[in-house]
Scaffold this motif. Sequence first.
Motif: not given
Length: 128
Positions: A69-74
């Motif tokens: 999820l953090k990667h998707r946000c980034k």
Amino acid sequence: MQTKVRYLSDLKFNLETWRRELRFHFDEMDTFQEKLEEIAAREFGMDARKSLENFQNRIMIEKAAIAKLKHRCKDKLRNLHTVDLNEEIDGRLRHEQSDLKGDMRTYIQMHYDLKEEMMDYFAEYLTE
């Protein structure tokens, strides 16, 4: 154009808020792991061990979900920085944001369910 800039600012705010929340949850999982290790160091029965291993596995799964999820946000933030201001608001950006919003909602519900189960477990085994 002004509406578009405001909309993009709102999207950026949401993404940054989600990233902070995900970082907090990741750190919280580290804290819960430490508490599980305290319980593991004590001599409890097989039921306690089974639950402990289950929670440890779920923490690993949750940390992997957080990382994704953090990667998707980034990625979404990167897209916002390179957006074409002439692109329609109702296009790709809104669709991508709503998918992530739904996934965040699902993740947060699962996180708090796990947290509640672990807190009950801690209350049972850390008070002895």
